[in-house]
Design an enzyme around this catalytic site. Structure first.
Site, PDB file in Angstrom:
ATOM      1  NE  ARG A 211      -3.447   2.481   2.600  1.00 17.79           N
ATOM      2  CZ  ARG A 211      -4.433   2.692   3.463  1.00 17.79           C
ATOM      3  NH1 ARG A 211      -4.775   1.770   4.340  1.00 17.79           N
ATOM      4  NH2 ARG A 211      -5.078   3.837   3.452  1.00 17.79           N
TER       5      ARG A 211
ATOM      6  CG  ASN B 213     -11.192  -1.470  -1.117  1.00 16.50           C
ATOM      7  OD1 ASN B 213     -12.302  -1.398  -1.603  1.00 16.50           O
ATOM      8  ND2 ASN B 213     -10.898  -0.923   0.052  1.00 16.50           N
TER       9      ASN B 213
ATOM     10  CB  CYS C 153     -18.251  -0.191  -0.130  1.00 19.60           C
ATOM     11  SG  CYS C 153     -17.258   1.302   0.127  1.00 19.60           S
TER      12      CYS C 153
ATOM     13  CG  HIS D 162     -13.935   3.260  -3.221  1.00 27.02           C
ATOM     14  ND1 HIS D 162     -12.679   2.851  -2.868  1.00 27.02           N
ATOM     15  CD2 HIS D 162     -14.748   2.871  -2.197  1.00 27.02           C
ATOM     16  CE1 HIS D 162     -12.717   2.241  -1.685  1.00 27.02           C
ATOM     17  NE2 HIS D 162     -13.969   2.241  -1.271  1.00 27.02           N
TER      18      HIS D 162
ATOM     19  CE1 TYR E 147     -11.432   5.795  -1.499  1.00 27.05           C
ATOM     20  CE2 TYR E 147     -13.639   5.723  -0.565  1.00 27.05           C
ATOM     21  CZ  TYR E 147     -12.324   5.325  -0.550  1.00 27.05           C
ATOM     22  OH  TYR E 147     -11.880   4.461   0.424  1.00 27.05           O
TER      23      TYR E 147
END
Length: 421
Positions: free
Chosen positions: A90, A144, A164, A194, A244
Site C-alpha cells: 500500500r 478492495n 463497502c 468508490h 473519493y
C-alpha cells in the site's frame, strides 16, 4: 451458522467481532473461523475476539487457522478482507504514482490498478477452493478494489456480493444531522464502488420524502467540510458525492497535498503496530477507541446486515451492495458491477430501480466502467500492454506519457506479485 473470515488477522477484525457480538439476534453465529497466514497476528486478534465474545455473553465459538481449506469447510458465508502485499505494498501504491504527477491512492487510479492486479488472482483462487469445499457458500467481498474484485468473482460464476462502508457511513451521518434513527434513512445511492453519489435522502424507505435539499441547505457546510470540498460545489451538483470523488474533482490539489505529507499507508502502519500491541493485552476485552481511526467505520454493521439477508436470518430489506448491473443503469453493460440499493435475500441481490442519472455523473461512471473492464482483463491475463491500456483509460491518468511511466513503475514495484512479470 458458520462464518469464515479470510484475512482474519487484520486489525479490522475486532470491529467485525464487536458487530457480531452486539447484533447476534440479527445474525446468530454459532461458529466463527478466522483464517490468516500470519500466525502471530492471528493469535493476537483471535485472543481479543474470544474475549469480546465472552464479555458480551455471545455463546458462539471462535477458532483460528492458517489452513484455508479447513477454515472454509462447511461455512455458510465467507467474508474476504485481505491485503495482498500488506501495508508495504500500500505504501508503494500511494507513492510511485506521485512521481508521474498522478494521485497516489490504494483503491483508485494507478495505485488501485496495482492493487487489483495483485488481488484478483489470489481472490479467485480462494473462491475456487471455497466452491470445491462448499459450493453453496456466499462470498462477501470487502477486499478492495471491491468493484473489480466482485466483478471477477461474478464473472467466474461465484455466489458473491461486494460490500463497502461508504453508504452506511453517510446513512449514519445524515441520521444524526436529521435527528432520526438510521433505520429511517434510505439513500438514493448510485454509482460504482468508490465512485458514488447520494442523489436523494428519503425518510422511511424507498418511497419516502426526499430531504436531500434540506440537508444541503441546513447542514451543507458540515457535509462539505467532511468531504473536503467547497460548499458551493455541492450546491451546484445538487447531490452528495462520495469523498473519493475529491480525487476526480480536485485532482491537482490532492496531488499537491499528498506530496507534502506522510502517506496514509505510513500512518496506518504505525497505527496497526500500536493496535496489535494493545490486542496482546489479556485484560483488553473490547475494541479500542484507536480502531475508529483505522478506517472502516460501521463495517461490522453493514457486514452483519448483508450476511443476515443472504442467509435468510433477517437484516434490512434494502441494502447498498456491489452487484451486477443487469439493465439497472442502461448506459452501462449488463455485466458491469454497480453500487446501488438492492433487495437482499437468500437468492441474492436485486437492484432497485434507479431514476435517470444526470449525464455529469453517468459520463464518469461509463468512463471508469470501461477502465475496470480493461483492469480486470489485465489482472486475469497479465501483460504490459494490457496494463498500459487500463491506465490510459483511467480518467485520473488519461495521457499516454503518464500511462507509460506509470506502467513501468507499477510493474517494477509489483513484480513479486505478478506471475507474468
Amino acid at each position: 451458522m458458520k462464518l469464515t473470515v479470510v484475512g482474519g488477522g487484520s486489525t479490522y477484525t475486532p470491529e467485525l467481532i464487536d458487530g457480531f457480538a452486539r447484533l447476534r439476534d440479527t445474525l446468530p453465529v454459532e461458529e466463527l473461523v478466522l483464517v490468516d497466514p500470519a500466525a502471530e497476528r492471528l493469535e493476537l486478534v483471535g485472543g481479543l475476539a474470544r474475549r469480546i465474545f465472552a464479555r458480551q455473553g455471545h455463546p458462539g465459538r471462535i477458532t483460528t487457522t492458517r489452513d484455508l481449506d479447513a477454515g472454509v469447510d462447511g461455512a455458510d458465508a465467507v467474508l474476504l478482507q485481505l491485503r495482498v502485499g500488506g501495508q508495504a505494498a500500500r505504501q508503494q501504491d500511494e507513492t510511485w504514482p506521485l512521481e508521474c504527477g498522478c494521485v497516489g491512492q490504494e483503491t483508485t487510479g494507478a495505485g488501485g490498478l496495482a492493487k487489483a492486479l495483485r488481488t484478483v488472482p489470489v481472490v479467485l483462487d480462494i473462491a475456487e477452493r471455497v466452491r470445491r469445499t462448499n459450493p453453496d457458500a456466499w462470498i462477501i467481498d470487502f477486499t478492495n478494489p471491491v468493484g473489480i474484485v466482485t466483478r471477477a468473482l461474478l464473472q467466474a460464476g461465484h455466489k458473491a456480493v461486494g460490500l463497502c462502508n461508504v453508504a452506511i457511513g453517510f446513512q449514519r451521518k445524515f441520521a444524526r444531522l436529521l435527528g432520526v434513527s438510521p433505520a429511517d434513512v434510505h439513500l438514493d445511492h448510485v454509482g460504482l464502488n468508490h465512485l458514488t453519489w447520494e442523489t436523494g435522502v428519503r425518510l422511511g424507505g424507498p418511497e419516502g420524502e426526499d430531504v436531500l435539499s434540506k440537508l444541503l441547505s441546513e447542514h451543507g457546510e458540515a457535509i462539505a467540510a467532511d468531504l473536503r470540498l467547497p460548499r458551493p460545489v455541492l450546491e451546484r451538483l445538487g447531490v452528495v458525492p462520495s469523498y473519493y470523488l475529491r480525487y476526480f474533482y480536485a485532482h491537482d490539489e490532492v496531488v499537491r497535498e499528498l506530496g507534502t505529507k506522510p502517506s496514509r499507508a505510513a500512518e496506518v502502519a504505525a497505527m496497526e503496530a500500536e493496535l496489535l500491541r494493545m490486542y496482546g493485552d489479556p485484560a483488553l476485552d473490547e475494541k479500542p477507541e484507536l480502531l475508529a481511526k483505522r478506517g472502516g467505520a460501521y463495517y461490522s454493521e453493514a457486514a452483519v446486515d448483508l450476511a443476515a439477508g443472504l442467509l435468510g436470518g433477517g437484516g434490512s430489506p434494502y441494502q447498498v451492495v456491489n452487484t451486477l448491473n443487469r439493465g439497472t443503469l442502461p448506459f452501462l453493460p449488463d455485466d458491469a458491477v454497480i453500487e446501488v440499493q438492492a433487495a437482499v435475500g437468500p437468492k441474492g441481490t436485486t437492484p432497485l430501480p434507479v431514476t435517470a442519472v444526470d449525464p455529469l455523473f453517468a459520463g464518469l461512471m461509463a468512463n471508469v466502467t470501461a477502465y475496470e473492464d480493461l483492469a480486470l482483463t489485465a489482472a486475469l491475463h497479465g501483460g504490459r500492454e494490457r496494463v498500459f491500456k487500463a491506465l490510459l483509460a483511467h480518467p485520473l491518468v488519461g495521457q499516454y506519457a503518464y500511462a507509460e511511466g506509470l506502467t513501468d513503475r507499477l510493474i517494477a514495484h509489483n513484480r513479486e506479485h505478478l506471475a507474468w512479470a
